[in-house]
Motif scaffolding. Sequence first.
Motif, PDB file in Angstrom:
ATOM      1  N   LEU A 434       0.842  -1.190   0.000  1.00 26.90           N
ATOM      2  CA  LEU A 434       0.000   0.000   0.000  1.00 26.90           C
ATOM      3  C   LEU A 434       0.878   1.242   0.000  1.00 26.90           C
ATOM      4  CD1 LEU A 434      -2.507  -1.210   2.735  1.00 26.90           C
ATOM      5  CD2 LEU A 434      -3.034  -0.940   0.318  1.00 26.90           C
ATOM      6  N   ARG A 435       0.520   2.212  -0.844  1.00 33.95           N
ATOM      7  CA  ARG A 435       1.239   3.481  -0.874  1.00 33.95           C
ATOM      8  C   ARG A 435       0.619   4.450   0.127  1.00 33.95           C
ATOM      9  NH1 ARG A 435      -0.223   3.538  -7.104  1.00 33.95           N
ATOM     10  NH2 ARG A 435      -2.140   3.009  -5.986  1.00 33.95           N
ATOM     11  N   ASP A 436       1.297   5.577   0.350  1.00 33.38           N
ATOM     12  CA  ASP A 436       0.759   6.579   1.275  1.00 33.38           C
ATOM     13  C   ASP A 436      -0.620   7.040   0.835  1.00 33.38           C
ATOM     14  OD1 ASP A 436       2.975   6.466   2.895  1.00 33.38           O
ATOM     15  OD2 ASP A 436       3.926   8.258   2.058  1.00 33.38           O
ATOM     16  N   GLU A 437      -0.792   7.235  -0.481  1.00 34.08           N
ATOM     17  CA  GLU A 437      -2.094   7.703  -0.954  1.00 34.08           C
ATOM     18  C   GLU A 437      -3.186   6.658  -0.763  1.00 34.08           C
ATOM     19  OE1 GLU A 437       0.304   6.905  -4.884  1.00 34.08           O
ATOM     20  OE2 GLU A 437       0.709   7.495  -2.813  1.00 34.08           O
ATOM     21  N   ASP A 438      -2.823   5.376  -0.819  1.00 35.45           N
ATOM     22  CA  ASP A 438      -3.799   4.307  -0.565  1.00 35.45           C
ATOM     23  C   ASP A 438      -4.241   4.308   0.894  1.00 35.45           C
ATOM     24  OD1 ASP A 438      -3.422   3.406  -3.233  1.00 35.45           O
ATOM     25  OD2 ASP A 438      -1.645   2.306  -2.607  1.00 35.45           O
ATOM     26  N   VAL A 439      -3.257   4.502   1.778  1.00 31.07           N
ATOM     27  CA  VAL A 439      -3.555   4.574   3.214  1.00 31.07           C
ATOM     28  C   VAL A 439      -4.456   5.762   3.505  1.00 31.07           C
ATOM     29  CG1 VAL A 439      -2.538   4.991   5.503  1.00 31.07           C
ATOM     30  CG2 VAL A 439      -1.436   3.398   3.907  1.00 31.07           C
ATOM     31  N   GLU A 440      -4.102   6.923   2.953  1.00 31.68           N
ATOM     32  CA  GLU A 440      -4.872   8.139   3.222  1.00 31.68           C
ATOM     33  C   GLU A 440      -6.300   8.032   2.697  1.00 31.68           C
ATOM     34  OE1 GLU A 440      -4.015  10.554   5.181  1.00 31.68           O
ATOM     35  OE2 GLU A 440      -2.104   9.548   5.519  1.00 31.68           O
ATOM     36  N   LEU A 441      -6.474   7.377   1.540  1.00 30.52           N
ATOM     37  CA  LEU A 441      -7.823   7.226   0.992  1.00 30.52           C
ATOM     38  C   LEU A 441      -8.692   6.357   1.896  1.00 30.52           C
ATOM     39  CD1 LEU A 441      -9.873   7.740  -1.247  1.00 30.52           C
ATOM     40  CD2 LEU A 441      -8.902   5.790  -2.494  1.00 30.52           C
ATOM     41  N   ILE A 442      -8.106   5.283   2.421  1.00 34.01           N
ATOM     42  CA  ILE A 442      -8.854   4.418   3.344  1.00 34.01           C
ATOM     43  C   ILE A 442      -9.293   5.205   4.568  1.00 34.01           C
ATOM     44  CG2 ILE A 442      -8.621   2.481   4.955  1.00 34.01           C
ATOM     45  CD1 ILE A 442      -6.811   1.128   2.860  1.00 34.01           C
ATOM     46  N   VAL A 443      -8.362   5.918   5.180  1.00 22.44           N
ATOM     47  CA  VAL A 443      -8.664   6.647   6.416  1.00 22.44           C
ATOM     48  C   VAL A 443      -9.662   7.781   6.150  1.00 22.44           C
ATOM     49  CG1 VAL A 443      -7.683   8.041   8.284  1.00 22.44           C
ATOM     50  CG2 VAL A 443      -6.431   6.047   7.424  1.00 22.44           C
ATOM     51  N   LYS A 444      -9.464   8.493   5.050  1.00 19.88           N
ATOM     52  CA  LYS A 444     -10.364   9.600   4.699  1.00 19.88           C
ATOM     53  C   LYS A 444     -11.776   9.090   4.447  1.00 19.88           C
ATOM     54  CE  LYS A 444     -10.484  13.602   1.578  1.00 19.88           C
ATOM     55  NZ  LYS A 444     -11.745  13.479   0.827  1.00 19.88           N
ATOM     56  N   THR A 445     -11.885   7.983   3.735  1.00 20.53           N
ATOM     57  CA  THR A 445     -13.207   7.415   3.434  1.00 20.53           C
ATOM     58  C   THR A 445     -13.878   6.945   4.717  1.00 20.53           C
ATOM     59  OG1 THR A 445     -12.370   6.684   1.274  1.00 20.53           O
ATOM     60  CG2 THR A 445     -14.439   5.718   2.030  1.00 20.53           C
TER      61      THR A 445
END
Length: 522
Positions: A434-445
């Motif tokens: 998982l990339r940083d943007e993948d992590v952030e999308l999960i948390v943001k969603t």
Amino acid sequence: MSEDQKKQLESQLWGIANLLRGKISADDYRDYILGFIFYKYLSEKQYLYANELLEGETVTDFKLVTDEETLAAIKEESLLKLGYYLQPAELFSVLAARGNADTEDESNYILEDLKAVLNHIEQSTMGTESEEDFNALFEDIDLNSTKIGRTVAARNDIIVKILVNLDKIDFRLKDLDADVLGDAYEYLIAKFAAGAGKSAGEFYTPQPVSKILAKLVTVGKSKIKSVYDPTCGSGSLLLRVAKEAEVSEFYGQEQNRTTYNLARMNMILHDVHFREFNIQHEDTLETPRHLEKRFEAVVANPPFSAHWKGDANPLYNNDERFSEYGRLAPKTKADYAFLTHMFYQLADNGTMASIFPHGVLFRSAAEGDIRKYLIKERNAIDAVIGLPANIFYGTSIPTCILVLKKCRKADDDIIFIDASSDEHFIKEGNQNALRDEDVELIVKTYTERKSIAKYSHVASLKEIEENDFNLNIPRYVDTFEAEDKIDLKAVSEELKTLETELQEVNTSIAEFCKELNIETPF
């Protein structure tokens, strides 16, 4: 410290680790390398603190102190502040220099002295507050093992080589944030995990997954009273939470003795004071060590579908961690045993986030009954997050994160997130990551609780009930990709054109065959 300097430190430490790589198994050389790094860290902390105490004294260098009264005073203060004590002659640099001395006698044989020093570090804590945190901490460093050399001389040579090379690295503890060395230590643990095969899951959770769990349990919080991991491995999940919020107390339990030692070392290396962490050893399900406590944050990566005594032990039927659900998790799948244990330990204002195999979402029988009770009677499940396959060392199965809370409102929904499709991760060697943007999308969603086409869906409890409390993610997040429409008329015209071209080719071949006076192939 710049990112380049951090990477340089990681590279230097990994280079030393490679002195044993290929000679013994990854599990074995991990114990030696991480143990010696830890010894050097303790030594440098002792040296710096002792020198602070000596400011203004006649002798200001701890290595040169011989006065017994002064040493006794330094020991007393060190045990209160650091939790352990090293004598001047026991410092890492002193022992490394002795081992590297150019002598013709056997004075550079340091194995017995090194063993005595490691034992003394543990013994110095006896009868103090830190005794439990240092007890048998170096037991996995076997200096008599033939794995590192067939003879005493061979073993001494390789150990001295490691110590001397380590001694050349300046940890700069006085100048740098504690997390710099701690993060380098985590880097090494990750590298060891990559080469450890199936056993890697026992002690390491990949950093991007750790980051997700840590962010989920700290949403809206800058301070956390306590964090708990019932299967804490190397302690990386607990420490990751501290990067997202200020943590007052760390609690964990670990069944594997070697990994339990590693977790305690990891805590101390991250400058977590011995009074601020409580890591225990034993099987969490059979011998829980913190049952009387409730934690504001709970994070875990339990062993997937592990065996446990389950219904073979009638005592579990009356255990408050499991009894209210009416059924026990199957003895061949302890996932729900771990889940309900964690939920039992969760504080009313807390959040729990844990990794599980997908089977917990849809398996029936006892697991189905427990899942239904958690949703219908306790309204506990807050989110279901699907992760890509092959992101954990030692297993390629797809996994999910379950987020639970105790004080959800009666009409609260459950958000489903499917982060498993190709666009939400990258390939790194044989693993997915998982990339940083993948992590952030999960948390943001999760935080915004939005329904996003082919990625997330906010489901009402009524919808969940209509699905018979089955939480399988494809029931709620439709990732189906429609195939492009086929223009049959265009295909028909293309086939006619191809047929015409084929006839022309066949005619040409027939003419060539006639000229060559050979039979045509059709």
